[in-house]
Design an enzyme around this catalytic site. Structure first.
Site, PDB file in Angstrom:
ATOM      1  N   ASP A 193       0.833  -1.194   0.000  1.00 25.29           N
ATOM      2  CA  ASP A 193       0.000   0.000   0.000  1.00 25.29           C
ATOM      3  C   ASP A 193       0.872   1.250   0.000  1.00 25.29           C
ATOM      4  OD1 ASP A 193      -2.383   1.464   0.126  1.00 25.29           O
ATOM      5  OD2 ASP A 193      -2.416   1.465   2.320  1.00 25.29           O
ATOM      6  N   SER A 228     -12.203   4.824   6.217  1.00 28.40           N
ATOM      7  CA  SER A 228     -12.442   4.823   7.663  1.00 28.40           C
ATOM      8  C   SER A 228     -13.371   5.963   8.056  1.00 28.40           C
ATOM      9  CB  SER A 228     -11.121   4.966   8.430  1.00 28.40           C
ATOM     10  OG  SER A 228     -10.349   3.797   8.324  1.00 28.40           O
ATOM     11  N   VAL A 283      -9.344   0.256   4.328  1.00 28.68           N
ATOM     12  CA  VAL A 283      -9.649   0.654   5.702  1.00 28.68           C
ATOM     13  C   VAL A 283      -8.398   0.471   6.548  1.00 28.68           C
ATOM     14  CG1 VAL A 283     -11.082   0.245   7.732  1.00 28.68           C
ATOM     15  CG2 VAL A 283     -12.063  -0.014   5.447  1.00 28.68           C
ATOM     16  N   ALA A 284      -7.984   1.522   7.241  1.00 27.90           N
ATOM     17  CA  ALA A 284      -6.792   1.460   8.088  1.00 27.90           C
ATOM     18  C   ALA A 284      -7.043   2.104   9.448  1.00 27.90           C
ATOM     19  CB  ALA A 284      -5.611   2.136   7.387  1.00 27.90           C
TER      20      ALA A 284
END
Length: 284
Positions: free
Chosen positions: A82, A211, A231-232
Site C-alpha cells: 500500500d 475509515s 480501511v486502516a
C-alpha cells in the site's frame, strides 16, 4: 498457492457488484484478526501494508505468517503493498513473493506519474503481479506522510482514461473527496465525478480513506464501480481504544495473551462491519 494476485479477485467483484476490503495490518494480532474474520465470513481478503508496516514487522515475517494463516483457514489472500513509491522497493518485494502492489506517484506531475507507474507495470506483469496506481491526491495522513487539504486534488475523468490506457494498470485509486484518517466532519463525496470516471475507465476502481465514511456512501461508491475499499485508521482506533480501556480497568495487567484479546475483538467487529458493507460475505 495461498498468496495470490488481487487482479482476478477484483475483476470478479467488478462483475458481481461488490467490493473486496483491503485491511491495513501492523503486527501478528492485527493480521490474525483480518484473516480469521474473513475466513469465518468466507470473504475475499486483501491484507495491506505500508512501507512503514513492512519495515516494522519485517517483510519475511508478514509473508510467512500470512501464508500460514491462509493455509490454516483455506483462504487464498492477497498481500498488498500500500502506498509504495519506489520501483526498487517494489521489485525486491515482488521477488520475495508479493503479488499485489500499489505504486503511488500521485505527488508527481501527470507525465512523471505515468512514467513511474508504467515502469512498475512493465516489471510486475512479468511476475503475474497486479498493479494499482492513484491519480489525484487524498488529504490526511498515511504512514506518517501528511497531505494538507489544500494540496488534495480530485481525479480528472478524462485524465483517468488516458492514465489507464498509457500505463496498463489493473486498478485505479480515485480521489473523490475521501481522506486518510478519520473525518472531523462528514465528507461530501463527488459521486458524479465517480460516475464519469466509471463511464470512461473499465478497470476496477479503488476507494482509499474509507475509515469513518457513512455506510451509505460506501455502498453508493460500490454501485458506481468501486471494487476495493481500503480501511486502516478505523481498525487502529478500535484496537488501541480497547487496549487502553483494558489497562484502565486492569492497571497491573502484564500478559499480552490476555490484554490483546479485547483489542482483537474490538477490531474484529470493525472488520465484520466492513465486510458486510462491501457485500462480499460468502463470495469465496
Amino acid at each position: 498457492m495461498f498468496i495470490i494476485s488481487s487482479k482476478n479477485m477484483l475483476q470478479k467483484a467488478q462483475h458481481a457488484g461488490y467490493a473486496v476490503p483491503a485491511f491495513n495490518i501492523h503486527n501478528l494480532e492485527t493480521l490474525q484478526v483480518v484473516v480469521e474474520t474473513a475466513a469465518e465470513m468466507r470473504s475475499p481478503l486483501i491484507v495491506a501494508g505500508t512501507p512503514g508496516t513492512f519495515s516494522y514487522a519485517g517483510m519475511g515475517n508478514i509473508v510467512a505468517i500470512a501464508g500460514d494463516l491462509a493455509r490454516e483457514y483455506n483462504l487464498p489472500l492477497a498481500i498488498h503493498l500500500d502506498h509504495h513509491e519506489s520501483l526498487a522497493d517494489i521489485e525486491s518485494k515482488v521477488m520475495a513473493g508479493i503479488r499485489s502492489v500499489m505504486i503511488d506517484g500521485s505527488h508527481f506531475p501527470f507525465e512523471e506519474n505515468v512514467a513511474l507507474v508504467k515502469s512498475v507495470v512493465d516489471f510486475c506483469h512479468r511476475y503475474d503481479t497486479s498493479v494499482e496506481a492513484e491519480l489525484g491526491r487524498l488529504g490526511g495522513i498515511e504512514d506518517d506522510l501528511v497531505v494538507d487539504s489544500k494540496d488534495a486534488l480530485y481525479t480528472n475523468p478524462q485524465q483517468a482514461r488516458e492514465f489507464v490506457a498509457r500505463t496498463g494498470i489493473d486498478s485505479l485509486a480515485v480521489a473523490i473527496g475521501t481522506a486518510h484518517g478519520m473525518y472531523a466532519a462528514e465528507p461530501k463525496l463527488d459521486f458524479e465525478r465517480l460516475a464519469e470516471i466509471r463511464a470512461l475507465v473499465d478497470i476496477p476502481l479503488v476507494l482509499h480513506g474509507a475509515s469513518g465514511l457513512p455506510e451509505s456512501d460506501i455502498r453508493q461508491a460500490i454501485s458506481l464501480g468501486v471494487c476495493k475499499v481500503n480501511v486502516a485508521t478505523e481498525l487502529k482506533i478500535a484496537f488501541s481504544d480497547a487496549l487502553k480501556e483494558y489497562f484502565l480497568q486492569n492497571p497491573k495487567a502484564n500478559d499480552p495473551r490476555h490484554y490483546m484479546q479485547p483489542a482483537k475483538q474490538a477490531m474484529k467487529e470493525v472488520v465484520r462491519k466492513v465486510i458486510h458493507v462491501c457485500g462480499c460475505e460468502g463470495q469465496l
